[in-house]
Design an enzyme around this catalytic site. Structure first.
Site, mmCIF file in Angstrom:
data_model
loop_
_atom_site.group_PDB
_atom_site.id
_atom_site.type_symbol
_atom_site.label_atom_id
_atom_site.label_comp_id
_atom_site.label_asym_id
_atom_site.label_seq_id
_atom_site.Cartn_x
_atom_site.Cartn_y
_atom_site.Cartn_z
ATOM 1 N N GLU A 1 61.925 -2.935 44.151
ATOM 2 C CA GLU A 1 62.318 -2.286 42.893
ATOM 3 C C GLU A 1 63.822 -2.524 42.737
ATOM 4 O O GLU A 1 64.635 -1.692 43.100
ATOM 5 C CB GLU A 1 61.983 -0.786 42.926
ATOM 6 C CG GLU A 1 62.222 -0.060 41.602
ATOM 7 C CD GLU A 1 63.539 0.711 41.547
ATOM 8 O OE1 GLU A 1 63.890 1.182 40.454
ATOM 9 O OE2 GLU A 1 64.221 0.834 42.580
ATOM 10 N N ASP B 1 62.349 1.418 46.994
ATOM 11 C CA ASP B 1 63.269 1.894 45.968
ATOM 12 C C ASP B 1 64.674 1.349 46.227
ATOM 13 O O ASP B 1 65.202 1.456 47.344
ATOM 14 C CB ASP B 1 63.283 3.425 45.979
ATOM 15 C CG ASP B 1 64.060 4.011 44.808
ATOM 16 O OD1 ASP B 1 63.572 3.878 43.664
ATOM 17 O OD2 ASP B 1 65.132 4.589 45.047
#
Length: 724
Positions: A473, A444
């Protein structure tokens, strides 16, 4: 192509004579650069060389006798190896040229991790620019090395010159004598079969026979056995080795696969009459796995499974105040139950997690775990390692924000306060999950951490565990996205979710398949728990089918977030994400009811994934070719794989034609370039729609009508390929 490969191998054997022969020119650059000037008799540097040694040693040439430049694949700055995955067909290229008008040749030499040598002939794809290319399938995981060899094609040069002079009556006997000497040289090499030396000597004698007319003598060397035998390996000299490059080949799932994201806590979650909830667990989530496998997915991706903090916990739809029954965002990691190495008690025990991994494995699914390197105010790190965070002037710890957005439930990490300490802890966290059996990580917001940190961590992890895969991401600026890929991330999220028009998609896919393909592997998620684009919000079922078909057929890796198959398209007002976002609350879905009512795209998604598995052309990134259509709302592209690479003995060609307008019928003419998939310009062929089963006879110009309310996309296979 096998014959060509054998010919290339034979040619290499013939070249050994020139690499180690008496000609200084031949031995120059045998290992990538010019040799030191030496006496031919003693090998000792000449007096002139000694007198100028100080000046000469200050400069080392890098070019060999024949320049070999502009190599690909390689990263633009060549700081890290280029990437490929097991089974990928990789195009190799180099600019090779020589002064004058001599004919030259080039070949590709690859060395696999086990030391196997693979040779491929290279062809000129742009003679005017001296660009040579060859494709090879890499089929071993590990570091491959490769280089390009170039040589002066003495026989080809003689044929060219003789073909001009002899018919014109210029230096006829001299040209035949030059040809005879080349054949005698080839006879001495003895590298083209046991019959070749006698054939070459006899032919040399025939060329010198002035009593035979020139046309007859010319025919001897341009037709029949002589030409066929020389084709096995050129009569060549000036063999030059280009610089060695490394290609990092990773396992298949690093470059090919279909991903499905879901929240384990929502699967099996129960809401009680008093408004409280019983969370879903790994055990209930495992019950969802067979349906995911049935849709043809390869990877199940789950958000962070760690304990969630209470302080500043977010409520439904990102509200600042959470109620007693709100589970909070899984990205607000850390509580009294533990931090990044712990499992949320609501989801089960460590053994339950291991059982979840095993359940997935039995269905040929891999589990990808989301790792978010950030902390809630309740994380143990806050007390144990305050140096991991940024302390403000008032003594408080800075929480995350992306103005005007604020994330009060999250403290970002500061990797500069204690670089070694923070690195050691992060590396430990990854090792905990690797030891538990996780081999794929979705990271993330990696763009909010130093690139140098990722370079070190990914290298360390992959050195110890080469099968571990990292997905970045990172919806951010291109330099950072590309930088993350360069330093080692195996896959990356992309801007695909916001590329909707024909022009945007074409431009972006050309970039991904050509400009950045040597190091950046795109993962085309059609939606995420954070992203619901206006195209999906207002496009209805057609939009969902169009985007799924484009993602599944244009790149080797694609993914969906659960709920996509139910066409969940209602956005939270003022935000580009689903209303009642699952990131902040439980979201159980009635999959059985949707299947019974036929209100699910699951069969369509399963069909797309089935097509992907049946057609190896769709498993490649670099082979996309766009074709012209007369409508700005209709895009057309093909993906082709030659027979030698498919594993079936037949070529594989997929043609995709998509109506990008989810609101209206579009009619147009598609103008195909059949040469892009191994056909002649005037060829006709049979195509079959793999979605509907319909068949048509197609050629270069084809009428299409695409109705978004029935089937907005043709996914066509060229059926004639089975006999072509």
């Amino acid at each position: 192509m096998e014959a060509l490969a054998s010919a290339s191998c034979g040619a290499h054997a013939a070249f050994n004579r020139f690499s180690y022969g008496v000609r200084v020119a031949d031995t120059q650059a045998a290992e990538g650069g010019p040799a030191t000037t030496r006496s031919r008799s003693t090998g000792v540097r000449s007096a002139q060389a000694r007198r100028t040694s100080k000046k000469a040693e200050a400069w080392t040439p890098v070019l060999g006798r024949i320049p070999i430049l502009d190599l690909s694949p390689q990263q633009p700055d060549d700081l890290w190896p280029a990437k490929a995955f097991d089974g990928e067909v990789v195009p190799f290229g180099a600019t090779v040229f020589k002064e004058g008008h001599d004919v030259i040749g080039a070949g590709l030499v690859l060395t696999s991790p086990t030391g196997r040598i693979v040779r491929r002939p290279m062809v000129q794809v742009n003679p005017g620019l001296g660009r040579w290319a060859a494709s090879a399938k890499v089929d071993e995981v590990g570091p491959w090395t490769w280089r390009v060899e170039a040589w002066l094609d003495d026989w080809g040069t003689w044929l060219h010159d003789a073909g001009i002079k002899i018919p014109a009556g210029i230096d006829v006997e001299l040209m035949f004598e030059e040809g005879a000497r080349l054949l005698e040289r080839a006879a001495e090499e003895g590298t083209r079969g046991e019959d070749a030396p006698a054939l070459f000597r006899d032919t040399a004698g025939a060329l010198r026979d002035a009593g035979t007319d020139p046309q007859t003598r010319w025919g001897i060397v341009t037709e029949g056995r002589v030409a066929d035998t020389i084709a096995l390996a050129p009569i060549a000299s000036l063999l030059t080795h280009g610089p060695v490059r490394t290609l990092r080949v990773e396992r298949l799932r690093a470059g090919y696969g279909a991903w499905y994201e879901f929240f384990p806590r929502s699967e099996g979650a129960i809401r009680h009459d008093d408004g409280s909830w019983t969370s879903g667990t790994f055990r209930t989530a495992a019950l969802r796995l067979p349906a995911v496998a049935e849709m043809g997915f390869d990877v199940v991706y789950v958000p962070p499974v760690n304990p969630i903090g209470r302080t500043n916990r977010k409520g439904p739809n990102n509200t600042l105040t959470a109620g007693p029954n709100d589970p909070g965002s899984p990205y607000g990691i850390g509580s009294e139950a533990g931090g990044h190495d712990a499992i949320h008690p609501d989801l089960g025990t460590e053994q339950d997690f291991l059982d979840f991994l095993d359940a997935a494995k039995r269905l040929n699914l891999e589990v990808a775990l989301d790792i978010a390197l950030q902390a809630s105010p309740d994380h143990p790190w806050v007390q144990e390692h305050p140096e991991f965070f940024t302390t403000l002037a008032d003594g408080s710890i800075a929480y995350a924000e992306n103005p005007p957005k604020k994330y009060q439930d999250i403290y970002p990490l500061n990797f500069d306060n204690d670089p070694e300490g923070s690195y050691a802890e992060m590396r430990r966290v990854f090792q905990v999950w690797i030891d538990r059996g996780v081999r794929i990580f979705r990271i993330d917001n990696p763009h909010t951490k130093p690139l140098a940190f990722w370079e070190r961590l990914l290298h360390d992890v992959n050195a110890a565990h080469p099968d571990v895969i990292f997905l970045a991401e990172a919806f951010t600026r291109p330099p950072m996205m590309r930088g993350l890929a360069k330093v080692g991330f195996q896959q990356s999220y992309t801007y695909f979710t916001w590329r909707n028009t024909k022009e945007e998609l074409t431009e972006y896919l050309v970039e991904l398949s050509q400009e950045t393909a040597d190091y950046m592997r795109p993962n085309f998620f059609v939606n995420t728990h954070d992203i619901l684009t206006p195209y999906l919000q207002f496009g209805g079922w057609a939009a969902y089918k169009i985007r799924a078909a484009l993602a599944a057929t244009s790149v080797p890796v694609w993914g969906v977030y659960s709920g996509y198959e139910l066409v969940e398209n209602v956005a939270r007002p003022g935000a580009e994400e689903n209303i009642d976002n699952e990131k902040y609350e439980y979201r159980p879905r009635d999959w059985a009811k949707a299947a019974m009512l036929g209100t699910t795209l699951a069969p369509y998604i399963a069909r797309l994934n089935g097509i992907r598995r049946s057609h190896p052309a769709l498993g490649q990134l670099r082979n996309i070719h766009f074709h012209w259509t007369e409508s700005d709302a209709v895009i057309a592209y093909s993906k082709h794989l030659d027979a030698e690479f498919t594993g079936t003995g037949r070529p594989d060609t997929i043609i995709v034609v998509a109506n990008l307008d989810p609101h209206g019928v579009r009619e147009t003419v598609v103008h195909l370039d059949p040469t892009a998939f191994g056909r002649l310009p005037g060829d006709s062929f049979v195509v079959r729609d793999l979605i509907t089963g319909a068949r048509w006879q197609w050629g270069a110009d084809d009428y299409v009508r695409l109705d978004p309310f029935t089937e907005p996309v043709h996914v066509l296979v060229v059926e004639d390929d089975q006999d072509h």
